[in-house]
Enzyme design. Sequence first.
Site, mmCIF file in Angstrom:
data_model
loop_
_atom_site.group_PDB
_atom_site.id
_atom_site.type_symbol
_atom_site.label_atom_id
_atom_site.label_comp_id
_atom_site.label_asym_id
_atom_site.label_seq_id
_atom_site.Cartn_x
_atom_site.Cartn_y
_atom_site.Cartn_z
ATOM 1 N N SER A 74 0.824 -1.220 0.000
ATOM 2 C CA SER A 74 0.000 0.000 0.000
ATOM 3 C C SER A 74 0.848 1.256 0.000
ATOM 4 O O SER A 74 1.745 1.396 0.827
ATOM 5 C CB SER A 74 -0.856 0.067 1.265
ATOM 6 O OG SER A 74 -1.721 -1.002 1.327
ATOM 7 N N HIS A 91 -3.871 0.388 -4.612
ATOM 8 C CA HIS A 91 -3.077 -0.563 -5.378
ATOM 9 C C HIS A 91 -3.377 -0.448 -6.869
ATOM 10 O O HIS A 91 -4.519 -0.490 -7.292
ATOM 11 C CB HIS A 91 -3.374 -1.990 -4.899
ATOM 12 C CG HIS A 91 -2.741 -2.307 -3.579
ATOM 13 N ND1 HIS A 91 -1.698 -3.180 -3.451
ATOM 14 C CD2 HIS A 91 -2.988 -1.849 -2.350
ATOM 15 C CE1 HIS A 91 -1.337 -3.248 -2.182
ATOM 16 N NE2 HIS A 91 -2.116 -2.448 -1.489
ATOM 17 N N HIS A 151 -4.877 -9.478 -1.664
ATOM 18 C CA HIS A 151 -4.697 -9.938 -0.291
ATOM 19 C C HIS A 151 -5.621 -11.109 0.040
ATOM 20 O O HIS A 151 -6.708 -11.231 -0.518
ATOM 21 C CB HIS A 151 -5.038 -8.804 0.695
ATOM 22 C CG HIS A 151 -4.205 -7.577 0.509
ATOM 23 N ND1 HIS A 151 -4.453 -6.687 -0.494
ATOM 24 C CD2 HIS A 151 -3.154 -7.103 1.210
ATOM 25 C CE1 HIS A 151 -3.568 -5.697 -0.405
ATOM 26 N NE2 HIS A 151 -2.772 -5.928 0.608
ATOM 27 N N TYR A 188 -7.438 -11.265 2.538
ATOM 28 C CA TYR A 188 -8.722 -10.783 3.076
ATOM 29 C C TYR A 188 -9.732 -10.389 2.005
ATOM 30 O O TYR A 188 -10.894 -10.172 2.307
ATOM 31 C CB TYR A 188 -8.511 -9.614 4.049
ATOM 32 C CG TYR A 188 -7.877 -8.362 3.466
ATOM 33 C CD1 TYR A 188 -8.550 -7.562 2.549
ATOM 34 C CD2 TYR A 188 -6.603 -7.968 3.855
ATOM 35 C CE1 TYR A 188 -7.967 -6.421 2.023
ATOM 36 C CE2 TYR A 188 -6.015 -6.823 3.344
ATOM 37 C CZ TYR A 188 -6.704 -6.057 2.422
ATOM 38 O OH TYR A 188 -6.126 -4.925 1.913
ATOM 39 N N GLU A 189 -9.301 -10.310 0.749
ATOM 40 C CA GLU A 189 -10.262 -9.905 -0.280
ATOM 41 C C GLU A 189 -11.279 -11.017 -0.551
ATOM 42 O O GLU A 189 -12.467 -10.772 -0.645
ATOM 43 C CB GLU A 189 -9.531 -9.485 -1.557
ATOM 44 C CG GLU A 189 -8.762 -8.178 -1.325
ATOM 45 C CD GLU A 189 -7.863 -7.783 -2.476
ATOM 46 O OE1 GLU A 189 -8.366 -7.673 -3.602
ATOM 47 O OE2 GLU A 189 -6.655 -7.593 -2.238
ATOM 48 N N ALA A 244 2.861 -2.300 4.217
ATOM 49 C CA ALA A 244 2.605 -1.323 5.266
ATOM 50 C C ALA A 244 2.299 -2.123 6.529
ATOM 51 O O ALA A 244 1.649 -3.170 6.455
ATOM 52 C CB ALA A 244 1.412 -0.461 4.887
ATOM 53 N N MET A 293 -1.301 -7.260 7.184
ATOM 54 C CA MET A 293 -2.316 -8.130 6.572
ATOM 55 C C MET A 293 -1.842 -8.789 5.281
ATOM 56 O O MET A 293 -2.661 -9.173 4.446
ATOM 57 C CB MET A 293 -3.568 -7.305 6.263
ATOM 58 C CG MET A 293 -4.142 -6.538 7.424
ATOM 59 S SD MET A 293 -5.575 -5.584 6.902
ATOM 60 C CE MET A 293 -5.772 -4.487 8.322
ATOM 61 N N SER A 294 -0.544 -8.877 5.081
ATOM 62 C CA SER A 294 -0.085 -9.401 3.777
ATOM 63 C C SER A 294 1.235 -10.144 3.939
ATOM 64 O O SER A 294 1.609 -10.560 5.033
ATOM 65 C CB SER A 294 0.106 -8.237 2.798
ATOM 66 O OG SER A 294 1.184 -7.411 3.209
ATOM 67 N N ASN A 327 1.756 3.162 11.360
ATOM 68 C CA ASN A 327 1.016 3.498 12.587
ATOM 69 C C ASN A 327 1.520 2.619 13.723
ATOM 70 O O ASN A 327 2.243 1.651 13.485
ATOM 71 C CB ASN A 327 -0.492 3.227 12.375
ATOM 72 C CG ASN A 327 -0.747 1.789 11.931
ATOM 73 O OD1 ASN A 327 -0.614 1.448 10.758
ATOM 74 N ND2 ASN A 327 -1.069 0.932 12.879
ATOM 75 N N HIS A 364 -7.360 3.178 7.103
ATOM 76 C CA HIS A 364 -6.629 2.886 5.862
ATOM 77 C C HIS A 364 -6.076 4.188 5.281
ATOM 78 O O HIS A 364 -5.013 4.202 4.643
ATOM 79 C CB HIS A 364 -7.548 2.187 4.864
ATOM 80 C CG HIS A 364 -6.835 1.730 3.619
ATOM 81 N ND1 HIS A 364 -5.739 0.901 3.652
ATOM 82 C CD2 HIS A 364 -7.044 2.001 2.316
ATOM 83 C CE1 HIS A 364 -5.316 0.682 2.415
ATOM 84 N NE2 HIS A 364 -6.079 1.346 1.584
HETATM 85 N N1 HPA Z 1 -2.467 -3.731 11.450
HETATM 86 C C1 HPA Z 1 -2.601 -4.518 10.373
HETATM 87 N N2 HPA Z 1 -2.235 -4.142 9.162
HETATM 88 C C2 HPA Z 1 -1.692 -2.927 9.018
HETATM 89 C C3 HPA Z 1 -1.523 -2.059 10.110
HETATM 90 C C4 HPA Z 1 -1.925 -2.487 11.398
HETATM 91 O O1 HPA Z 1 -1.804 -1.784 12.415
HETATM 92 N N3 HPA Z 1 -0.958 -0.918 9.617
HETATM 93 C C5 HPA Z 1 -0.790 -1.111 8.282
HETATM 94 N N4 HPA Z 1 -1.233 -2.330 7.924
#
Ligand code: HPA
Length: 270
Positions: A30, A61, A83, A85-86, A113, A208-209, A232, A244
């Site tokens: 991302s 993306h 991903h 999760y999609e 990310a 998440m990836s 973050n 996001h």
């Molecule tokens: N958690 C999961 N996936 C992420 C995060 C997070 O805090 N930040 C960026 N992708």
Amino acid sequence: MTTKGLAQDAAQRILDKVKEPVTVGMVLGSGLGALADEVENAHRFAYSELPGFPVSSVSSHASELVVGTLMGVRVAILAGRAHYYEKGDATVMKQPLATLRALGCEQVLLTNAAGSLRVEVAPGNLMLIEDHINWSGRSPLIGVESDDRFVGLTEVYDAEIRANLKKAAAHAGVPLESGVYTWFSGPNFETPAEIRAARIIGSDAVGMSTVPEVILARWMGLKVGAISTITNYGAGMTGDELSHHETKEVGAIGAEKLIKVIRAYLGAMA
Ligand code: HPA
């Protein structure tokens, strides 16, 4: 057609246009698409043109394969990943990775990310992934019917690539932390309790990836290196809700640093 057959078909179509094989493959996370814009003599292929490639539904993306030269090294960049999760499919990046392999890549660098679980690793920084924890419990190799499914992951992130990425970061003047990345399925962010649990089990960052792709890449015999851009702090570590939007915004700061590191890494290879 088999994974290999489809990948050879996609690679042939690509090689017909780009002519020369590729050495390094990359997967961009991302907000990291800017790296693909740095490629010289770039040939761009929309995923929709390539057999077996997924079309990502994530807003940041781009979903194109960019092939060309970066710092004198032949590269193929998957700008946009799909991903787990999609659609709940851990194998969703199998065909793009197999295509990188069929294009001649011996190694793949993955980026993502991630949320930091370490107070001293603030958003905007980079973290080299030293090892991972597959908290989702899913493997992209479920359903593979040959004994090669029992892939060893003792040194999943190649030691030489890690050392060279560290050297490259030092050369580029970019601080590079290192740590353990833990894969949560998403698409929801974690709860504060999950983040506390993740810290206890040894995580430095969550995302998440990447993990399913790394497993697929090792299964295919690709060497792997991976870097997270920290966007973050993990849920509950500050008073703020995660979004996001934040991932995309802070990702852009990390992307600039990441581009410097990757350029230095490739420059040292050429
Ligand atoms: N958690 C999961 N996936 C992420 C995060 C997070 O805090 N930040 C960026 N992708």
